[in-house]
Design an enzyme around this catalytic site. Structure first.
Site, short mmCIF file in Angstrom:
data_model
loop_
_atom_site.label_atom_id
_atom_site.label_comp_id
_atom_site.label_asym_id
_atom_site.label_seq_id
_atom_site.Cartn_x
_atom_site.Cartn_y
_atom_site.Cartn_z
N VAL A 1 0.82 -1.21 0.00
CA VAL A 1 0.00 0.00 0.00
C VAL A 1 0.86 1.27 0.00
O VAL A 1 0.37 2.37 -0.10
CB VAL A 1 -0.94 -0.03 1.22
CG1 VAL A 1 -0.18 0.19 2.52
CG2 VAL A 1 -2.06 0.97 1.09
N GLU A 2 2.17 1.09 0.13
CA GLU A 2 3.07 2.25 0.09
C GLU A 2 3.94 2.21 -1.17
O GLU A 2 3.48 2.54 -2.23
CB GLU A 2 3.89 2.31 1.39
CG GLU A 2 2.95 2.46 2.62
CD GLU A 2 3.69 2.61 3.94
OE1 GLU A 2 4.43 3.58 4.09
OE2 GLU A 2 3.50 1.75 4.83
#
Lengths: 346, 346
Positions: free
Chosen positions: B136-137
């Site tokens: 998610v990063e």
């Protein structure tokens, strides 16, 4: 194909003129074709630079809160640490959308006759207003940007100092003016090539000098001459031979601005300064190799099938145009307040 | 509710201890509770800083090519120009995904006992490896990062100089070590509060001094004391009164790390240094107003309903903790080569 014949004639005529320059030595010939990047920013008509305006412009350039999402700044796609570009085929903006064209470098862009691949902005001030509003880039509105800036006392103070005597200095035009004076400072002087132009014969190797010679002899410098090695005129991509559809990506270039049939597939010749720092190449960003880009240009623009040795020499020369990158101290951005608009991710 | 009673007892005991400090004046009491931010980076055990290692760390910190998309760098969510954070509720990463928690500031983070809201990384070196790999990063892998770094001669040279004598210096651990030494330099000394601690009685206004007094008297400084005004221990969010579900967002905090029932809703107390620069607040980023955050802390952690005047005084004091932000010259990142992995946007 009439258009192409016309262009071809223009090219041949220009080549004849160029050939007259052959008499001199390499350095003399190069100095008739190129100019070194200056050490300091040129003056901008109607937008005088002051230290506080440059500093404000830098803050705005780096502030992602100019975008609706508060995630994207000018520096996102025109990264001053990455040759002024973003290492993407085409830039990615709001909502992870892929934009239509490759991000041109901001470095030395003040020397271009106009901005964007199709020249639709007459200068950097006009350019700066575009991406802020483009739905595929920063997706913001002038009203919202001004509201954001006015919500932060740190910005209000800076605008007052940068635009003294104005009644309502925090406005969209002044935002663009400040960004323009900052961008005009993003120059890359003292490349090895520029040192050669200034008389240091040892600044280039034998191969690189041969590359420079080829760059002029083959005609590359007709479009990629001057201080910025490009950025001075519009040319059809595929003067002689149409590039592949993969590379063209159906982009009609300047036609979208002028609606003139003769401007189909016409683009502003990009600057080749610092070119090794900014792959991928062309408006579509479909070519990652500098050598491959040189080869394509040879056939598409000049109708010449360059040998592998010629390609390598020209690429070696182009890598000598990488100048001293601008020193930029990261700005401390003003503290937000409760009135500052919240990020909008949708 | 046994856990809460235990915590409440601990708090009352601590308050008693704190009350013993009341004897002295405000400055004396404050100096028993807080310490000024030092001017220079502390030494890191097992990871000595050298200028070249710090410079390499800065390059890595700013290089979006550490992410799969080549769009996200450490600085994207921990923006050194924006109080070391990102003005988002929770950070936005690869594919425009919204992450689970609010980005903690990188500034002064070297003084925290551990990193992340739940303390799952024991130091900044361990922390640096997390976001690079989180889907998610930055959504990358250590292998791909090392491949990227090894593809650029500019990085290979820097790693060799930063880690002399090592056989294979370009590796994921060394990337994290270099980032750690750079991050350790991101300090904000000489805030008005720190000048007060050092004896300048005029550095704070009357209101701000009252706020400081309240901050200690009410018990805020129990969790938010020391050099970093926080970052030294773990506490349940809602020691006395459970915050709203909107604010908690069902996040069980440190429980995810330890799987201990007693760690449910337990978080590391964040640093309150430079807090005005880093809204929104709490792990969920659901509160944008500093005053509102102070009010919530009063009821949730201390069981105290602070008056509006008290809230405003405490917030005014907290705004005096904004120090001189670090000077960071934007790094010139190494030129990519044809071997450098291309951005992957999917």
């Amino acid at each position: 194909m009439k258009r192409k014949s016309l262009w071809a004639s223009v090219f041949i005529a220009t080549l004849l003129v160029v050939s007259h320059l052959y008499a001199g030595g390499l350095e003399e010939r190069a100095n008739k074709t190129f100019k070194p990047i200056p050490e300091s920013a040129p003056a901008l008509e109607g937008n005088p630079a002051t230290p506080v305006k440059v500093e404000l412009g830098k803050m705005l350039y780096f502030d992602p809160r100019l975008s609706a999402s508060a995630l994207i700044s000018c520096n996102t796609c025109h990264n001053v640490g990455m040759g002024g570009a973003d290492y993407q085929e085409t830039s990615v903006g709001h909502g992870w959308q892929k934009g239509p064209r490759n991000a041109p470098t901001v470095l030395n862009s003040v020397f271009n006759i106009a901005q964007f691949w199709d020249g639709r902005a007459k200068d950097l001030m006009e350019q700066a207003k575009g991406p802020v509003q483009a739905s595929v880039e920063m997706n913001n509105t002038p009203e919202q940007v001004v509201k954001t800036l006015k919500s932060m006392p740190g910005y209000v103070r800076m605008f007052k100092e940068a635009f003294p005597g104005e009644k309502d200095p925090v406005n969209f035009d002044n935002m663009a003016k400040a960004i323009e004076v900052f961008e005009a400072t993003l120059l890359t002087p003292n490349s090895r090539f520029d040192r050669f132009l200034k008389g240091d014969g040892d600044a280039l190797s034998k191969t690189e000098k041969e590359g420079l010679g080829l760059f002029m002899d083959k005609g590359c410098s007709i479009c990629h001459g001057g201080v910025n090695m490009g950025g001075q005129g519009y040319y059809p991509f595929g003067v002689v031979e149409r590039p592949s559809d993969e590379i063209l990506q159906g982009d009609k270039g300047r036609f979208k601005v002028t609606r003139l049939k003769s401007d189909e597939y016409v683009f502003k010749a990009p600057s080749l300064r610092n070119i090794e720092l900014t792959p991928p190449y062309f408006h579509s960003g479909k070519v990652w190799s500098l050598e491959e880009a040189v080869r394509i240009m040879g056939s598409a623009q000049l109708g010449v099938k360059l040998t592998q040795a010629e390609v390598e020499k020209i690429a070696a020369f182009l890598r000598t145009t990488t100048g001293v990158q601008p020193k930029v101290e990261y700005p401390v951005l003003p503290a937000p307040t409760e009135g500052t608009p919240k990020p909008r991710l949708d």
